[in-house]
Design a protein around this motif. Structure first.
Motif, short mmCIF file in Angstrom:
data_model
loop_
_atom_site.label_atom_id
_atom_site.label_comp_id
_atom_site.label_asym_id
_atom_site.label_seq_id
_atom_site.Cartn_x
_atom_site.Cartn_y
_atom_site.Cartn_z
N SER A 45 0.85 -1.19 0.00
CA SER A 45 0.00 0.00 0.00
C SER A 45 0.88 1.23 0.00
N SER A 46 0.37 2.30 -0.59
CA SER A 46 1.08 3.56 -0.56
C SER A 46 1.11 4.07 0.88
N ARG A 49 -2.10 5.25 2.06
CA ARG A 49 -3.17 4.32 1.69
C ARG A 49 -4.06 4.80 0.55
N GLU A 50 -3.51 5.63 -0.34
CA GLU A 50 -4.29 6.05 -1.49
C GLU A 50 -4.51 4.90 -2.47
N ARG A 52 -3.44 0.48 -3.32
CA ARG A 52 -2.88 -0.82 -2.92
C ARG A 52 -2.74 -1.66 -4.18
N ALA A 70 -6.94 8.84 -3.86
CA ALA A 70 -6.05 8.71 -5.02
C ALA A 70 -6.55 9.56 -6.18
N THR A 77 1.63 12.59 -9.83
CA THR A 77 1.82 12.06 -8.49
C THR A 77 1.24 10.65 -8.38
N LEU A 81 3.30 7.28 -7.58
CA LEU A 81 2.89 6.49 -6.43
C LEU A 81 2.56 5.06 -6.83
N ASP A 84 5.92 3.26 -7.60
CA ASP A 84 6.68 3.01 -6.37
C ASP A 84 6.02 1.92 -5.52
N THR A 85 4.70 1.94 -5.45
CA THR A 85 3.99 0.94 -4.66
C THR A 85 4.10 -0.44 -5.32
#
Length: 134
Positions: A45-46, A49-50, A52, A70, A77, A81, A84-85
């Motif tokens: 998860s980010s 939590r925006e 998963r 999100a 962005t 995100l 990266d997640t």
């Protein structure tokens, strides 16, 4: 035939039988590894939590859940995100696969070391993304 010849022949047969048994055990472990790795799933998860994401052992994206928060992020962005997640989940899945290999083949086994190296090459530890916007 001499007794020495028969003892040598028996010893040779015993060595071959041991090699066959070792090869069969290695094949069994290889099949078990394939089954276990096929079941690997990792979810990350980010930080806020925006979103998963869930990936399999090969890093293939299986699921992505985005929250209402999100949708409030800029496209740049959100993309960063997401990447990266997904990388975090891929790293977790890779670590699971290495643990499975270590349990079946040994921590220092060639197969375990190769898998560890492949994952390290595929998923650099540094931050940042390769997302580009036009």
């Amino acid at each position: 035939m001499s007794d020495d010849f028969m003892r040598d022949a028996d010893a040779s047969i015993a060595r071959v039988e041991q090699q066959i048994a070792a090869a069969q055990e290695q094949a069994r472990r290889g099949q078990q590894f394939q089954r276990d790795v096929a079941d690997v799933r990792a979810t990350a998860s980010s930080p806020r939590r925006e979103l998963r994401v869930t990936v399999d052992a090969s890093g293939r994206l299986l699921d992505a859940d985005l929250s209402d928060a999100a949708m409030e992020l800029s496209p740049q962005t959100l993309s960063r995100l997401l990447v990266d997640t997904a990388r975090a989940a891929q790293r977790q899945a890779g670590e699971q696969a290495v643990r499975i290999a270590a349990e079946l083949f040994g921590e220092q086994a060639g197969a375990t070391e190769r898998l560890r190296a492949e994952i390290a090459d595929a998923l650099p530890q540094g931050g940042g993304t390769n997302v580009r916007w036009s």
